[in-house]
Design a protein around this motif. Structure first.
Motif, PDB file in Angstrom:
ATOM      1  N   ASN A  92       0.818  -1.209   0.000  1.00 57.34           N
ATOM      2  CA  ASN A  92       0.000   0.000   0.000  1.00 57.34           C
ATOM      3  C   ASN A  92       0.856   1.265   0.000  1.00 57.34           C
ATOM      4  OD1 ASN A  92      -2.578  -1.229  -0.048  1.00 57.34           O
ATOM      5  ND2 ASN A  92      -2.478  -1.620   2.143  1.00 57.34           N
ATOM      6  N   ILE A  93       1.994   1.211   0.678  1.00 58.11           N
ATOM      7  CA  ILE A  93       2.914   2.351   0.625  1.00 58.11           C
ATOM      8  C   ILE A  93       3.447   2.507  -0.795  1.00 58.11           C
ATOM      9  CG2 ILE A  93       5.116   3.289   1.430  1.00 58.11           C
ATOM     10  CD1 ILE A  93       4.655   1.793   4.057  1.00 58.11           C
ATOM     11  N   TRP A  94       3.829   1.392  -1.400  1.00 55.75           N
ATOM     12  CA  TRP A  94       4.349   1.420  -2.770  1.00 55.75           C
ATOM     13  C   TRP A  94       3.316   2.020  -3.734  1.00 55.75           C
ATOM     14  CZ3 TRP A  94       9.043   0.347  -4.898  1.00 55.75           C
ATOM     15  CH2 TRP A  94       9.095   0.213  -6.284  1.00 55.75           C
ATOM     16  N   ASN A  95       2.055   1.669  -3.527  1.00 53.92           N
ATOM     17  CA  ASN A  95       0.978   2.163  -4.390  1.00 53.92           C
ATOM     18  C   ASN A  95       0.464   3.540  -3.972  1.00 53.92           C
ATOM     19  OD1 ASN A  95       0.988  -0.178  -5.975  1.00 53.92           O
ATOM     20  ND2 ASN A  95      -0.452  -1.229  -4.613  1.00 53.92           N
ATOM     21  N   ARG A  96       1.046   4.092  -2.909  1.00 54.66           N
ATOM     22  CA  ARG A  96       0.642   5.401  -2.377  1.00 54.66           C
ATOM     23  C   ARG A  96      -0.832   5.431  -1.999  1.00 54.66           C
ATOM     24  NH1 ARG A  96       4.036   9.658  -6.278  1.00 54.66           N
ATOM     25  NH2 ARG A  96       6.081   8.730  -5.884  1.00 54.66           N
ATOM     26  N   ASP A  97      -1.290   4.313  -1.503  1.00 57.41           N
ATOM     27  CA  ASP A  97      -2.670   4.202  -1.036  1.00 57.41           C
ATOM     28  C   ASP A  97      -2.642   4.421   0.476  1.00 57.41           C
ATOM     29  OD1 ASP A  97      -5.326   3.687  -0.716  1.00 57.41           O
ATOM     30  OD2 ASP A  97      -5.331   1.869  -1.944  1.00 57.41           O
ATOM     31  N   TYR A  98      -2.554   5.688   0.857  1.00 57.00           N
ATOM     32  CA  TYR A  98      -2.214   6.048   2.227  1.00 57.00           C
ATOM     33  C   TYR A  98      -3.205   5.528   3.260  1.00 57.00           C
ATOM     34  CZ  TYR A  98       0.649   9.197  -0.553  1.00 57.00           C
ATOM     35  OH  TYR A  98       1.513   9.703  -1.485  1.00 57.00           O
ATOM     36  N   SER A  99      -4.490   5.675   2.997  1.00 55.59           N
ATOM     37  CA  SER A  99      -5.475   5.242   3.986  1.00 55.59           C
ATOM     38  C   SER A  99      -5.419   3.732   4.194  1.00 55.59           C
ATOM     39  CB  SER A  99      -6.887   5.666   3.559  1.00 55.59           C
ATOM     40  OG  SER A  99      -7.243   5.070   2.321  1.00 55.59           O
ATOM     41  N   ARG A 100      -5.111   2.976   3.136  1.00 56.06           N
ATOM     42  CA  ARG A 100      -5.044   1.517   3.264  1.00 56.06           C
ATOM     43  C   ARG A 100      -3.807   1.052   4.024  1.00 56.06           C
ATOM     44  NH1 ARG A 100      -8.882  -1.281   0.701  1.00 56.06           N
ATOM     45  NH2 ARG A 100     -10.132  -0.218  -0.889  1.00 56.06           N
ATOM     46  N   VAL A 101      -2.793   1.896   4.102  1.00 55.36           N
ATOM     47  CA  VAL A 101      -1.640   1.565   4.939  1.00 55.36           C
ATOM     48  C   VAL A 101      -2.110   1.395   6.381  1.00 55.36           C
ATOM     49  CG1 VAL A 101       0.535   2.418   5.901  1.00 55.36           C
ATOM     50  CG2 VAL A 101       0.053   2.718   3.458  1.00 55.36           C
ATOM     51  N   TYR A 102      -2.904   2.341   6.841  1.00 55.17           N
ATOM     52  CA  TYR A 102      -3.405   2.277   8.215  1.00 55.17           C
ATOM     53  C   TYR A 102      -4.399   1.135   8.400  1.00 55.17           C
ATOM     54  CZ  TYR A 102      -1.214   6.851   8.692  1.00 55.17           C
ATOM     55  OH  TYR A 102      -0.306   7.876   8.724  1.00 55.17           O
ATOM     56  N   GLU A 103      -5.193   0.874   7.377  1.00 55.17           N
ATOM     57  CA  GLU A 103      -6.123  -0.255   7.452  1.00 55.17           C
ATOM     58  C   GLU A 103      -5.356  -1.564   7.617  1.00 55.17           C
ATOM     59  OE1 GLU A 103      -8.711  -0.315   4.097  1.00 55.17           O
ATOM     60  OE2 GLU A 103      -9.552   1.673   4.502  1.00 55.17           O
ATOM     61  N   ALA A 104      -4.272  -1.694   6.861  1.00 53.97           N
ATOM     62  CA  ALA A 104      -3.459  -2.909   6.943  1.00 53.97           C
ATOM     63  C   ALA A 104      -2.828  -3.065   8.327  1.00 53.97           C
ATOM     64  CB  ALA A 104      -2.366  -2.881   5.871  1.00 53.97           C
ATOM     65  N   ILE A 105      -2.484  -1.938   8.943  1.00 50.44           N
ATOM     66  CA  ILE A 105      -1.903  -1.982  10.290  1.00 50.44           C
ATOM     67  C   ILE A 105      -2.953  -2.390  11.315  1.00 50.44           C
ATOM     68  CG2 ILE A 105      -0.958  -0.547  12.152  1.00 50.44           C
ATOM     69  CD1 ILE A 105       0.479   1.083   9.947  1.00 50.44           C
ATOM     70  N   ARG A 106      -4.152  -1.832  11.191  1.00 49.60           N
ATOM     71  CA  ARG A 106      -5.182  -2.042  12.210  1.00 49.60           C
ATOM     72  C   ARG A 106      -5.897  -3.382  12.092  1.00 49.60           C
ATOM     73  NH1 ARG A 106      -6.408   3.664  11.255  1.00 49.60           N
ATOM     74  NH2 ARG A 106      -7.902   2.984   9.672  1.00 49.60           N
ATOM     75  N   GLU A 107      -5.994  -3.916  10.893  1.00 51.21           N
ATOM     76  CA  GLU A 107      -6.860  -5.083  10.706  1.00 51.21           C
ATOM     77  C   GLU A 107      -6.200  -6.407  11.082  1.00 51.21           C
ATOM     78  OE1 GLU A 107      -7.855  -4.860   6.603  1.00 51.21           O
ATOM     79  OE2 GLU A 107      -6.011  -5.823   5.902  1.00 51.21           O
ATOM     80  N   PHE A 108      -4.907  -6.405  11.387  1.00 51.61           N
ATOM     81  CA  PHE A 108      -4.234  -7.658  11.734  1.00 51.61           C
ATOM     82  C   PHE A 108      -3.859  -7.652  13.211  1.00 51.61           C
ATOM     83  CE2 PHE A 108      -0.737 -10.697  11.977  1.00 51.61           C
ATOM     84  CZ  PHE A 108      -1.255 -11.758  11.249  1.00 51.61           C
ATOM     85  N   GLU A 109      -3.980  -8.799  13.844  1.00 53.62           N
ATOM     86  CA  GLU A 109      -3.584  -8.936  15.246  1.00 53.62           C
ATOM     87  C   GLU A 109      -2.124  -9.387  15.291  1.00 53.62           C
ATOM     88  OE1 GLU A 109      -4.971 -11.254  19.346  1.00 53.62           O
ATOM     89  OE2 GLU A 109      -6.260 -11.266  17.561  1.00 53.62           O
TER      90      GLU A 109
END
Length: 205
Positions: A92-109
């Protein structure tokens, strides 16, 4: 293989050193006399790929992160959801999809091993995004700031105000407050100016 240098870096919070530490140990593992295969141990089975991958992402070395992901054995990707979750952040960082970076951080335990590192990266990434906004905009909507910082609009507003920005509540627009750059000029004293003049005169004659 002794992976204690990696564990020590994690426990001490030295996250910026993780990638280099992993690289060095991986080179040792693939070179005699450290070759693990000679001792009946498959290197890729025991290697902390999630930590290594996150180490690259932490220092924004996305090219190395992509190379590691592509070279990683498929069985490791399939057997380790955490590795896939870390790569999702990088992708997501590579694709500059900024909001999804945070989603990826929050959605995994995250496991206890890297949870603190992920949290530190999230904070670091938020600071980076805010500095980018600070440089690129003079005014920006609260909605956009929230998207870039991965926060609710209320939290994004408070974060911005804490950093000196101003809010126009009528239109929910934030005004960026650029840091003041003071350029100081040191004036030469009369004696120094005289010596400089004499020196230049001497060079010209």
């Amino acid at each position: 293989m002794d992976l204690s240098p990696i564990q020590n870096a994690l426990s001490s919070g030295s996250y910026a050193t993780i990638a280099d530490t992993c690289d060095e140990l991986m080179l040792q593992a693939r070179s005699p006399p450290f070759r693990l295969a000679s001792r009946g141990v498959r290197h890729q089975d025991d290697w902390p790929y999630a930590v290594h991958l996150l180490g690259y992402i932490f220092v924004n070395d996305l090219n190395s992160a992509r190379f590691l992901w592509k070279s990683m054995p498929m069985e490791n990707k399939e057997s380790s959801p955490e590795v896939v979750a870390v790569w999702k952040i990088g992708k997501n960082i590579w694709n500059r999809d900024y909001s999804r970076v945070y989603e990826a951080i929050r959605e995994f335990e995250w496991s206890a091993e890297i949870a603190d590192m992920v949290a530190a990266f999230s904070e670091k990434y938020t600071e980076k995004m805010f500095q980018m906004l600070n440089s690129a905009y003079s005014t920006i909507s609260v909605e956009e700031v929230a998207k870039f910082l991965g926060m609710s609009e209320d939290k994004a507003t408070n974060y911005s105000l804490q950093h000196g920005w101003k809010l126009d509540t009528s239109c929910k627009m934030l005004t960026v407050q650029k840091p003041i750059t003071v350029t100081s000029q040191r004036l030469l004293g009369s004696s120094k100016l005289q010596r400089l003049t004499e020196y230049v005169f001497h060079l010209e004659h």
